[in-house]
Design a protein around this motif. Structure first.
Motif, short mmCIF file in Angstrom:
data_model
loop_
_atom_site.label_atom_id
_atom_site.label_comp_id
_atom_site.label_asym_id
_atom_site.label_seq_id
_atom_site.Cartn_x
_atom_site.Cartn_y
_atom_site.Cartn_z
N LEU A 138 -4.26 -2.24 -8.59
CA LEU A 138 -5.14 -2.36 -7.24
C LEU A 138 -6.76 -3.04 -7.86
O LEU A 138 -6.79 -4.07 -7.57
N ALA A 139 -7.44 -1.62 -8.07
CA ALA A 139 -8.86 -2.03 -8.48
C ALA A 139 -8.75 -2.64 -10.09
O ALA A 139 -9.67 -3.67 -9.46
N GLN A 140 -7.87 -2.83 -10.85
CA GLN A 140 -7.79 -3.89 -12.10
C GLN A 140 -7.78 -5.23 -11.59
O GLN A 140 -8.43 -6.07 -11.76
N LEU A 142 -8.79 -6.69 -8.96
CA LEU A 142 -10.10 -7.17 -7.68
C LEU A 142 -10.44 -6.99 -8.67
O LEU A 142 -11.70 -8.10 -8.73
N LEU A 143 -10.95 -6.19 -8.86
CA LEU A 143 -12.36 -6.69 -10.93
C LEU A 143 -12.35 -7.21 -11.38
O LEU A 143 -13.35 -8.31 -11.52
N GLN A 144 -10.91 -8.02 -12.26
CA GLN A 144 -10.57 -9.52 -12.49
C GLN A 144 -10.06 -10.64 -11.79
O GLN A 144 -10.39 -11.05 -12.04
N GLY A 145 -10.38 -10.09 -10.37
CA GLY A 145 -10.37 -11.74 -10.45
C GLY A 145 -9.47 -12.28 -9.59
O GLY A 145 -8.90 -13.60 -9.32
N LYS A 146 -8.11 -10.81 -10.01
CA LYS A 146 -6.86 -11.83 -9.80
C LYS A 146 -6.02 -11.60 -8.26
O LYS A 146 -6.91 -10.36 -7.48
N PRO A 195 -10.34 8.11 1.06
CA PRO A 195 -8.99 7.81 0.04
C PRO A 195 -8.40 7.20 0.36
O PRO A 195 -7.98 6.56 -0.65
N GLN A 196 -8.69 5.72 0.97
CA GLN A 196 -9.27 4.18 0.54
C GLN A 196 -9.38 3.41 -0.60
O GLN A 196 -9.44 2.11 -0.94
N ALA A 197 -10.88 4.81 -1.31
CA ALA A 197 -10.66 4.06 -2.48
C ALA A 197 -9.94 3.84 -3.58
O ALA A 197 -8.82 4.80 -3.79
N LEU A 198 -11.20 2.61 -4.39
CA LEU A 198 -9.82 2.93 -4.89
C LEU A 198 -10.03 2.86 -6.83
O LEU A 198 -11.74 2.44 -6.76
N THR A 199 -9.67 3.27 -7.82
CA THR A 199 -10.40 3.70 -8.79
C THR A 199 -9.85 3.14 -9.96
O THR A 199 -8.51 3.45 -10.00
N VAL A 200 -10.97 2.70 -11.29
CA VAL A 200 -10.17 2.75 -12.56
C VAL A 200 -11.00 3.62 -13.52
O VAL A 200 -12.30 2.83 -13.55
N LEU A 201 -10.46 4.58 -13.72
CA LEU A 201 -11.88 5.48 -14.37
C LEU A 201 -11.56 5.96 -15.75
O LEU A 201 -9.94 5.94 -15.96
N TRP A 207 -15.44 3.02 -12.75
CA TRP A 207 -15.07 1.83 -11.41
C TRP A 207 -14.51 2.20 -9.97
O TRP A 207 -14.15 3.18 -10.12
N ALA A 208 -15.50 2.87 -9.62
CA ALA A 208 -14.14 2.57 -8.25
C ALA A 208 -15.32 1.48 -6.56
O ALA A 208 -15.88 1.29 -6.79
N LEU A 209 -14.02 0.85 -5.93
CA LEU A 209 -14.27 0.26 -5.05
C LEU A 209 -13.68 1.76 -3.64
O LEU A 209 -13.05 1.55 -3.26
N VAL A 210 -15.46 1.61 -2.86
CA VAL A 210 -15.50 2.22 -1.32
C VAL A 210 -15.68 1.78 -0.28
O VAL A 210 -16.14 0.10 -0.25
#
Length: 371
Positions: A138-140, A142-146, A195-201, A207-210
């Motif tokens: 999900l984070a990927q 959002l970060l890629q605008g998909k 707990p709702q944070a989304l991460t690509v680490l 990256w973290a979406l907090v």
């Protein structure tokens, strides 16, 4: 037995009545029958005997009931059953037979409890991995605008405003002397933050979406915690995305802020545009940056003049303090400042020229750091 368990274990007391009646009581009956059969056969339970309990443990793991509550059920149930039987033992022979069954009871619990715990933990690890992979995907997106709304809805994740964090670790040590790998530390701190944070680490950051509902002070504390636990310098650039469609642009901004902070040697911390706005602007190619670098070009062959200019600006135009920091006489400093004015055509002593030199030094440092 079930009444005693439900009253003693809060997590089970909160279960719906129909769950207790339809599932837990039936499981308890099966558990008792198994124990009595093993008592008659004078043996401890084998792997095949535990299948039903293993299945129940997996179900409890998926329901989110804590492991200590799951294991407490077996001990509480055994105590309740034992007390019931002890109260019914009327003759010496019955009491002796009950006492003789103690080793069998302890052996039963000794086999059941570790088996249930191991199955529970394996299931929780699988669930945790699955949840983390969903959040990563999900984070990927959002970060890629998909498009990500359908994926979020499928897994019950609510999207909203986010702090977009670009995490960078300046050093990545080997996991020696019992130190936890940086990867595990980062995941742990971000999960604790929200707990709702989304991460690509990965081990160098990511990256973290907090959720933007988390205050900035908690972001600062999380980054400090990562640095302290992993023994590395950790930089986080951050920008806030009001809409999910803003996330790619805010990620680019946060990544550039992190890159600047790392390159300029800033200490561990969370950096925002307000912290590095000037550096952010001067790191971009353009006529203003080129002109500022050109202003200092006549001085680059004279390190003592660059040093004098830097000391003069650092000490807020106080010539006495600047001279003392350079360990030179004030007249020597004055001579050097006049020399700078002659070579560049701009006087660092004039109020309208001083900001130009300060900006030029910032652009010069960025260029020197290849930022």
């Amino acid at each position: 037995m079930m009444t005693a368990v439900v009253r003693a274990v809060p997590d089970y007391e909160q279960l719906p009545t129909e769950r207790v009646e339809q599932d837990l009581i039936r499981r308890s009956e099966e558990n008792l029958r198994l124990f009595v059969r093993l008592l008659i056969e004078e043996r401890e339970p084998g792997a095949a005997d535990l299948d039903e309990m293993i299945e129940a443990a997996v179900r409890r793991a998926r329901e989110g009931i804590p492991l200590d509550a799951v294991l407490a059920v077996y001990h509480r149930g055994a105590v309740a059953a034992w007390n019931f039987m002890a109260a019914g033992a009327r003759t010496p022979e019955q009491r002796d037979a009950l006492i003789a069954a103690v080793p069998q009871l302890l052996g039963y619990l000794g086999a059941v409890v570790p088996g249930v715990a191991a199955s529970y933990l394996r299931e929780r690890q699988d669930l945790h991995w699955e949840q983390r992979e969903v959040k990563r995907a999900l984070a990927q997106a959002l970060l890629q605008g998909k498009p990500a709304e359908l994926l979020a809805e499928r897994f019950g994740i609510t999207l909203g405003r986010y702090h977009v964090l670009a995490l960078r670790t300046a050093e990545v040590p080997a996991a020696t002397d019992g130190a936890r790998p940086a990867m595990r530390v980062i995941h742990g701190e971000i999960d604790a933050l929200s707990p709702q944070a989304l991460t690509v680490l990965d081990r160098s950051g990511g990256w973290a979406l907090v959720p933007a509902t988390e205050p900035g002070a908690r972001l600062d504390a999380a980054i400090a915690g990562i640095a302290a636990a992993a023994g590395v310098r950790v930089i986080a650039g951050t920008a806030t995305a009001t809409l999910t469609s803003d996330i790619p642009a805010r990620a680019e901004e946060a990544g550039e802020i992190a890159r600047l902070a790392i390159g300029l040697g800033r200490p561990t911390g969370v950096y925002r545009m307000a912290d590095l706005a000037l550096q952010y602007q001067f790191a971009r190619p353009g006529p203003a940056r080129a002109w500022l670098l050109g202003l200092l070009e006549p001085l680059t062959a004279h390190p003592h003049l660059m040093e004098a200019l830097r000391a003069y600006l650092t000490h807020d135009h106080n010539r006495v303090a600047a001279a003392e920091s350079l360990v030179v006489h004030r007249n020597t400093l004055n001579y050097r400042l006049n020399r700078i004015a002659t070579l560049t055509g701009y006087d660092p002593g004039r109020s309208e020229h001083t900001p130009l030199f300060a900006a030029a030094l910032t652009a010069f440092d960025l260029a020197a750091a290849d930022l």
